[in-house]
Design an enzyme around this catalytic site. Structure first.
Site, PDB file in Angstrom:
ATOM      1  N   ASP A  99       0.919  -1.131  -0.122  1.00  0.00           N
ATOM      2  CA  ASP A  99       0.009   0.048  -0.047  1.00  0.00           C
ATOM      3  C   ASP A  99       0.877   1.213  -0.135  1.00  0.00           C
ATOM      4  O   ASP A  99       1.936   1.346   0.733  1.00  0.00           O
ATOM      5  CB  ASP A  99      -0.979  -0.152   1.460  1.00  0.00           C
ATOM      6  CG  ASP A  99      -2.141   0.875   1.285  1.00  0.00           C
ATOM      7  OD1 ASP A  99      -1.826   1.761   0.584  1.00  0.00           O
ATOM      8  OD2 ASP A  99      -3.051   0.419   1.716  1.00  0.00           O
ATOM      9  N   ASP A 214      -2.915   4.781  -2.290  1.00  0.00           N
ATOM     10  CA  ASP A 214      -3.723   5.502  -1.503  1.00  0.00           C
ATOM     11  C   ASP A 214      -4.079   6.876  -1.863  1.00  0.00           C
ATOM     12  O   ASP A 214      -3.177   7.589  -2.251  1.00  0.00           O
ATOM     13  CB  ASP A 214      -3.094   5.555  -0.133  1.00  0.00           C
ATOM     14  CG  ASP A 214      -3.974   6.146   1.068  1.00  0.00           C
ATOM     15  OD1 ASP A 214      -4.967   5.356   1.308  1.00  0.00           O
ATOM     16  OD2 ASP A 214      -3.837   7.382   1.154  1.00  0.00           O
ATOM     17  N   GLU A 271      -6.917   4.153  -5.191  1.00  0.00           N
ATOM     18  CA  GLU A 271      -8.120   4.526  -4.355  1.00  0.00           C
ATOM     19  C   GLU A 271      -8.351   6.104  -4.873  1.00  0.00           C
ATOM     20  O   GLU A 271      -7.534   6.982  -4.852  1.00  0.00           O
ATOM     21  CB  GLU A 271      -7.725   4.596  -2.926  1.00  0.00           C
ATOM     22  CG  GLU A 271      -9.090   4.948  -2.117  1.00  0.00           C
ATOM     23  CD  GLU A 271      -8.612   5.328  -0.824  1.00  0.00           C
ATOM     24  OE1 GLU A 271      -9.476   5.333   0.233  1.00  0.00           O
ATOM     25  OE2 GLU A 271      -7.572   6.291  -0.520  1.00  0.00           O
ATOM     26  N   HIS A 344     -10.754  -1.694   5.121  1.00  0.00           N
ATOM     27  CA  HIS A 344     -10.305  -1.171   6.566  1.00  0.00           C
ATOM     28  C   HIS A 344     -10.841   0.299   6.813  1.00  0.00           C
ATOM     29  O   HIS A 344     -10.766   0.794   8.109  1.00  0.00           O
ATOM     30  CB  HIS A 344      -8.724  -0.832   6.741  1.00  0.00           C
ATOM     31  CG  HIS A 344      -8.202  -0.100   5.696  1.00  0.00           C
ATOM     32  ND1 HIS A 344      -8.320  -0.168   4.470  1.00  0.00           N
ATOM     33  CD2 HIS A 344      -7.782   1.357   6.030  1.00  0.00           C
ATOM     34  CE1 HIS A 344      -7.680   0.845   3.807  1.00  0.00           C
ATOM     35  NE2 HIS A 344      -7.178   1.771   4.530  1.00  0.00           N
ATOM     36  N   ASP A 345     -11.536   0.868   5.843  1.00  0.00           N
ATOM     37  CA  ASP A 345     -12.014   2.242   6.099  1.00  0.00           C
ATOM     38  C   ASP A 345     -13.613   2.075   6.087  1.00  0.00           C
ATOM     39  O   ASP A 345     -14.590   3.140   6.530  1.00  0.00           O
ATOM     40  CB  ASP A 345     -11.820   2.964   4.800  1.00  0.00           C
ATOM     41  CG  ASP A 345     -10.603   3.578   4.829  1.00  0.00           C
ATOM     42  OD1 ASP A 345      -9.936   3.495   5.744  1.00  0.00           O
ATOM     43  OD2 ASP A 345      -9.934   3.956   3.719  1.00  0.00           O
TER      44      ASP A 345
END
Ligand code: GLC
Length: 612
Positions: A99, A214, A271, A344-345
């Site tokens: 990531d 990200d 993302e 995870h969000d």
């Protein structure tokens, strides 16, 4: 034609390392913990593992605030551990995906420490600095949020507060899309881009399988920093509105692709909140910048406007389907989608899509809005709901992403007070709900439902203390042994865990394994076209995957009603080819939550009924 790329033919398992497995008893997961569970991941069938950031970090945002792009945080282990992870995963046919967080670094990164010293140091332009507005310039804004000075613009960060923070040393404000400890890097500076591309190459040289990139839609800033139309009573406007997907961003990303990852047999998944469905093919596909792009349309339809948790809105299954099929349609000719419900969000998907959202209407706080909205599901229904979502995830066209614990049907946790939250965004969302006039109980209800901490509670391996997250051996021996997990283990871990599900052939875990196997066996699930059926149906998520003369019909009942699929098709026979309509016999009912989910056979009977 069969899709060839390895990352289209497999699926991705996402690990949040802090919560996956702790082999030292520190209360925090680590790389040896991941290695110890590679067989589990292999058994599940994943060919790639995306791990959220493991670089050195002050952990203000749990690793998304990086202070060194080419090292491993000692809390997770060493670089040798990482190399061993890549090699052990490789032996099992699994590739490791890093990531990378290139929109911003930590404010403790040596680059920022240098940049903040004065206005003439060699890294002075590595971040974004502006003079505060003053009375003298006559430009003072209403949003006086940074260090007693008027900030350069009225933009509100994603985690609340101004995007500007005053720096005494430089006597200037620096810019941050997220927390003040996450200053944005200046992508207009070629030295910055070079340093970031070099860091990507450092990891590629280790033989990783790709990158998740990200918050990438924020790297390009508008040419001028101007106040925006406020969207909040405090006079601020979301930074997202002002900067997401600013024109010119694709030029920067084309260079990133060229210098950062071209020529490697990897995949990249960006993302990119703010990229519209219609724009997808500019970003993915042959001339695009990434292999895949995480979109937000289907997760944001739960909110009235931006993702403000005290502003949820009732939603319908038809809206969810429309969002997902619009994306399918957008990449039909070219391009590929990552498929996801969780990460995870996000809160746990069974709660999000089946429990109904907390109601923002203060006159009726007990009522939920959206989804089935018909009260809490029974444990058996929860299991079926998890299986229903899995069936959609593994059969749409694209690469499925499974977030740790999703394959067990893990659920949102019970939160009793705001102090229990660790997540920086939950803390702001709670405060914001109070500021929008909700009582502490109401604010807690929103935060508890949507908190990112719901996804971050420790992985539930077994029914022992700490759910087997902390290694028992280490807990009884060694230094720091027996520390509490950094976030409490979910109260339901004795009833819901990997060991129990392993032993139960009917479990959510086994269902995931079967779906993964089915996707490997049935080429139409990978390379076939995807067509929505029953688009107006508020109960059934239905579509077909077709490749030459092979076709699979998928129908998942999102309601509690028993439904005969043939009945639903009667009115809409036009939506179904003649042979399919004829093949839908009366006994092919779409199982309600109270029955087993299953993939229904197409008219050709090329999938046995009840195969799952
Ligand atoms: C992304 C990450 C999220 C993080 C944010 C800031 O949205 O997924 O966890 O907080 O970026 O880096």
């Amino acid at each position: 034609m069969a899709e060839k790329s390895w990352w289209k033919r497999t699926f991705v398992y996402q690990i949040y390392p802090k919560s996956f497995r702790d082999t030292t008893g520190s209360g925090t997961g680590d790389i040896p913990g991941i290695i110890s569970r590679l067989d589990y991941i292999k058994e599940l069938g994943a060919g790639a593992v995306w791990i959220t950031p493991m670089y050195p970090s002050p952990m203000v945002d749990n690793g998304y605030d990086i202070s060194d792009y080419t090292s491993i945080d000692p809390a997770y282990g060493t670089m040798e551990d990482f190399d061993r992870l890549v090699s052990e995963a490789g032996k099992r046919g699994i590739r490791i995906v890093m990531d990378i967080v290139y929109n911003h670094s930590s404010d403790r990164h040596p680059w920022f420490l240098e940049s903040k010293k004065d206005r003439t140091n060699p890294k002075a332009d590595w971040y974004i600095w502006r003079d505060a507005k003053t009375e003298e310039t006559g430009e003072k804004t209403g949003a006086d949020l940074a260090g007693g000075k008027a900030v350069p613009t009225n933009w509100r960060g994603i985690f609340g507060g101004s995007v500007w923070t005053w720096c005494e040393e430089r006597q200037q404000d620096y810019y941050h899309t997220f927390a003040k400890e996450q200053p944005d890097l200046n992508w207009e500076n070629p030295e910055v881009r070079r340093a970031l591309f070099d860091a990507a190459n450092f990891w590629l040289d280790k033989g990783i399988g790709g990158f998740r990139i990200d918050a990438i839609s924020y790297i390009k800033k508008p040419a001028e920093f101007l106040d925006g139309e406020p969207d909040s009573p405090d006079g601020t406007v979301s930074v997202h509105t002002m900067t997401a997907n600013t024109p010119g961003i694709l030029d920067l990303l084309q260079e990133f692709k060229r210098e950062g990852f071209d020529g490697h047999d990897i995949f990249t998944v960006g993302e990119a909140c703010g990229v519209e469905t219609e724009e997808l093919t500019d970003w993915v596909g042959d001339d695009g910048v990434f292999s895949m792009l995480f979109e937000f349309t289907h997760v944001l339809l739960l909110f009235d406007g931006p993702e403000i948790w005290c502003r949820p809105k009732p939603w319908k299954l038809t809206e969810l389907k429309r969002a997902m099929f619009r994306s399918q349609e957008a990449v039909r000719g070219e391009g590929w989608l990552p498929l996801y419900f969780e990460n995870h969000d996000r809160a746990r998907s069974v709660n999000v899509y089946f429990d109904g959202l907390p109601n923002p209407d203060r006159t009726d706080p007990g009522r939920t809005c959206g989804a089935a909205g018909a009260g809490k599901l029974t444990p058996e229904e929860r299991k079926l709901a998890a299986r229903g979502l899995a069936a959609v995830l593994f059969t749409l066209r694209g690469t499925p992403y499974v977030y740790q614990g999703e394959e067990l049907g893990m659920q949102n946790a019970d939160w009793h007070s705001p102090e229990e939250f660790n997540d920086i965004s939950t803390k702001w969302q709670y405060q914001n709900a109070l500021e929008e006039g909700y009582s502490p109980e109401e604010a807690l209800r929103f935060a508890a439902f949507f908190s990112r901490d719901n996804a971050r509670t420790p992985m539930q391996w077994d029914g022992s203390e700490n759910a087997g997250f902390s290694c028992a051996g280490a807990v009884s021996a060694g230094e720091g042994a027996g520390a509490e997990p950094w976030l409490p283990v979910h109260a339901d871990h004795r009833e819901r865990n990997a060991a129990l599900e392993e032993a139960d052939p009917d479990s959510v875990l086994h269902f995931y394994r079967k779906l993964a196997a089915l996707r490997r066996e049935r080429e139409e699930l990978i390379s076939g076209s995807c067509r929505e059926l029953l688009p107006e149906d508020e109960d059934i998520f239905c579509f077909e995957r077709r490749l030459e003369d092979k076709c699979i019909l998928i129908a998942v009942n999102f309601s509690r009603k028993e439904i005969r699929l043939s009945e639903r098709f009667k009115d809409q026979a036009a939506g179904l080819s003649g042979d399919q309509a004829a093949g839908l016999s009366g006994d092919q009912a779409a199982a309600p939550l109270a029955e087993k989910n299953r993939l229904l056979p197409s008219s050709r009977h090329d999938v046995e009924p009840g195969i799952l």
